[in-house]
Design a protein around this motif. Structure first.
Motif, short mmCIF file in Angstrom:
data_model
loop_
_atom_site.label_atom_id
_atom_site.label_comp_id
_atom_site.label_asym_id
_atom_site.label_seq_id
_atom_site.Cartn_x
_atom_site.Cartn_y
_atom_site.Cartn_z
N ASN A 29 0.63 -1.38 -0.13
CA ASN A 29 0.08 0.21 0.11
C ASN A 29 0.91 1.20 -0.10
O ASN A 29 0.36 2.24 -0.30
CB ASN A 29 -0.98 -0.15 1.22
CG ASN A 29 -2.10 -0.93 1.33
OD1 ASN A 29 -3.01 -0.58 0.19
ND2 ASN A 29 -1.88 -2.06 1.77
N GLN A 30 1.99 1.30 0.71
CA GLN A 30 2.91 2.30 0.71
C GLN A 30 2.25 3.43 1.13
O GLN A 30 1.98 4.53 0.77
CB GLN A 30 3.61 2.71 -1.04
CG GLN A 30 4.25 1.58 -1.47
CD GLN A 30 5.61 1.63 -0.75
OE1 GLN A 30 6.37 2.25 -0.72
NE2 GLN A 30 5.97 0.13 -0.60
N PRO A 31 1.71 3.31 2.46
CA PRO A 31 0.97 4.57 3.22
C PRO A 31 1.80 5.63 3.46
O PRO A 31 3.01 5.43 3.75
CB PRO A 31 0.39 3.84 4.45
CG PRO A 31 1.49 2.72 4.76
CD PRO A 31 1.91 2.33 3.32
N ALA A 32 1.22 6.88 3.27
CA ALA A 32 2.07 7.99 3.71
C ALA A 32 2.50 8.26 5.24
O ALA A 32 3.43 8.66 5.70
CB ALA A 32 1.33 9.24 3.15
N ASP A 33 1.53 7.65 5.87
CA ASP A 33 1.62 7.55 7.39
C ASP A 33 1.35 6.11 7.82
O ASP A 33 0.45 5.75 8.05
CB ASP A 33 0.61 8.46 8.17
CG ASP A 33 0.54 8.65 9.63
OD1 ASP A 33 1.35 7.81 10.11
OD2 ASP A 33 0.11 9.56 10.10
N GLY A 55 -5.71 0.77 3.35
CA GLY A 55 -5.48 2.57 3.83
C GLY A 55 -6.52 3.13 4.07
O GLY A 55 -6.23 4.36 4.05
#
Length: 108
Positions: A29-33, A55
Motif C-alpha cells: 500500500n505504501q501508506p504516507a503515514d 489504507g
C-alpha cells in the motif's frame, strides 16, 4: 554481544505471521503515514474484521478490487457474525452485523 543479565522474552507463536502480513500490506500500500495505517490495520484485526488493507479506502475507491478479495472479506464477516454456526444469519446476528458496519462506516 548479549548480556547474561538481559531479560529473555518468549515470542508468541503467531507473532511472526502477524508481522509478515502487516509488512506485506505496508509494502503493497505504501501508506504516507505508517503509524496511522498500522493503527487502522490492527484495530480491524482486534475487532475480528478483515484488516483494512487499502489504507482507509473503501472498495469503491479501489479500481479493480479483486473479486476474490471481496468474497474473502464477506466470508470473514459472515463467519464472525454467525455466532451459532448455523450457516445463516438470524435476525439478531444480522442486526449486530449491520450496526457494527454502520458505526465503522460512519453512517447515520
Amino acid at each position: 554481544m548479549a548480556s547474561k543479565f538481559a531479560k529473555q522474552f518468549q515470542i508468541p507463536p503467531e507473532f511472526p505471521d502477524i508481522l509478515k502480513e502487516f509488512t506485506r500490506e505496508v509494502l503493497r500500500n505504501q501508506p504516507a503515514d505508517i503509524v496511522e495505517f498500522a493503527a487502522k490495520y490492527f484495530d480491524c484485526l482486534a475487532n475480528g474484521l478483515p484488516a483494512d488493507t487499502q489504507g482507509g479506502h473503501d472498495a469503491s475507491d479501489v479500481p479493480g478490487m479483486a473479486l476474490d478479495d471481496i468474497e474473502r472479506i464477506i466470508k470473514e464477516l459472515f463467519e464472525k457474525y454467525d455466532k451459532d454456526g448455523s450457516g445463516t444469519l438470524d435476525a439478531g446476528e444480522f442486526k449486530t452485523l449491520m450496526t457494527d458496519l454502520q458505526q465503522r462506516l460512519d453512517f447515520p
